[in-house]
Scaffold this motif. Structure first.
Motif, PDB file in Angstrom:
ATOM      1  N   ALA A  73      28.428  26.068  39.357  1.00  0.00           N
ATOM      2  CA  ALA A  73      28.909  27.212  38.581  1.00  0.00           C
ATOM      3  C   ALA A  73      29.856  28.085  39.387  1.00  0.00           C
ATOM      4  N   SER A  74      30.037  27.755  40.661  1.00  0.00           N
ATOM      5  CA  SER A  74      30.975  28.475  41.523  1.00  0.00           C
ATOM      6  C   SER A  74      31.438  27.528  42.622  1.00  0.00           C
ATOM      7  N   PRO A  75      32.588  27.778  43.236  1.00  0.00           N
ATOM      8  CA  PRO A  75      33.089  26.880  44.284  1.00  0.00           C
ATOM      9  C   PRO A  75      32.140  26.839  45.480  1.00  0.00           C
ATOM     10  N   ARG A  76      32.002  25.663  46.075  1.00  0.00           N
ATOM     11  CA  ARG A  76      31.208  25.499  47.279  1.00  0.00           C
ATOM     12  C   ARG A  76      32.114  25.560  48.501  1.00  0.00           C
ATOM     13  N   ARG A  77      31.594  25.986  49.626  1.00  0.00           N
ATOM     14  CA  ARG A  77      32.400  26.086  50.847  1.00  0.00           C
ATOM     15  C   ARG A  77      32.415  24.775  51.615  1.00  0.00           C
TER      16      ARG A  77
END
Length: 253
Positions: free
Chosen positions: A111-115
């Protein structure tokens, strides 16, 4: 029905995306304009990219990624490097929006970008599903196809009231929508149901079994990003109620 349109593949993976299910379970758009009030990865619109597509999304990160893609030239996409081994998106010498794009490809269905890379990506499982040459080439070959799309950083309330369109409404699910940065906890679902009924044109609403803010009908069991888990989906169409005696009165009210 045989489809003559050119479908685009997802530009990034997103939790709850509907690209796979759009042509299997949901009707084709009746209107030239498609509006997605909870855009995410816009899986429905990607099946009909030549239409006049307008995306509304409250998450500024997702909006920034879409604005980057809509404006990017193919050579800009091809210039985005691979993630260095053991590195993070912060190590990439590119703009923040491009880093977020890569971050969405480091773990499926986030649901959000991963690092950093997920274990599946590190282990080389299904390499075409994670950031690399194949994904980069696919995106570069498609960006010209969404040049006419528009994206707005706002919630569904800010959508126009007088537009006849196909509305594909795929909000965070009432019971299972807590994984998003802006999830189910901030949504008044009864108000959302009234809003869906007030739209002009064709309305398609997605939900999970157990939701009660519209008279949903069973759709089917669909795949999720987890191989052993399926989701029992339901849906609502504006056509379900358009023949009811009180439909016009409710629309006017």
């Amino acid at each position: 029905m045989t489809r003559s349109i050119q479908t685009l593949r997802p530009f990034f993976s997103y939790y709850g995306g509907k690209w796979r299910d759009a042509v299997r379970h949901y009707p084709e758009p009746d209107h030239k304009t498609i509006i997605e009030p909870f855009a995410g990865s816009a899986g429905y619109s990607l099946r009909y990219p030549h239409r006049n597509v307008i995306l509304y999304e409250i998450d500024p990160v997702v909006v920034s990624v879409w604005r980057f893609l809509i404006a990017a030239k193919p050579k800009e996409i091809l210039a985005i490097p691979d993630l260095p081994e053991g590195g993070t998106i912060d190590d990439l010498p590119i703009c923040q929006e491009a880093r977020w794009l890569v971050g969405f490809w480091l773990n499926r269905g986030a649901a959000s970008p991963r690092r950093s890379a997920s274990k599946w990506m590190r282990d080389g499982i299904r390499p075409g599903s994670f950031w690399g040459a194949r994904v980069r080439n696919t995106i570069a070959s498609q960006v010209d196809g969404i040049r006419h799309w528009k994206v707005c950083n706002s919630g569904y309330i800010e959508c126009p009231d007088d537009t006849h369109a196909t509305w594909f409404v795929d909000p965070p699910y009432q019971d299972a929508g807590r994984h998003y940065r802006f999830g189910s906890e901030i949504i008044d679902y009864q108000a959302l149901g009234d809003w869906c009924r007030s739209r002009r044109g064709q309305v398609i609403v997605c939900e999970n079994s157990g939701a009660d803010w519209l008279p949903f009908r069973e759709l089917g069991s669909v795949k999720t990003t987890r191989a052993t888990r399926r989701s029992k989906e339901v849906y609502w169409l504006s056509t379900f109620e358009q023949n009811e005696p009180n439909f016009l009165a409710r629309r006017v009210a």
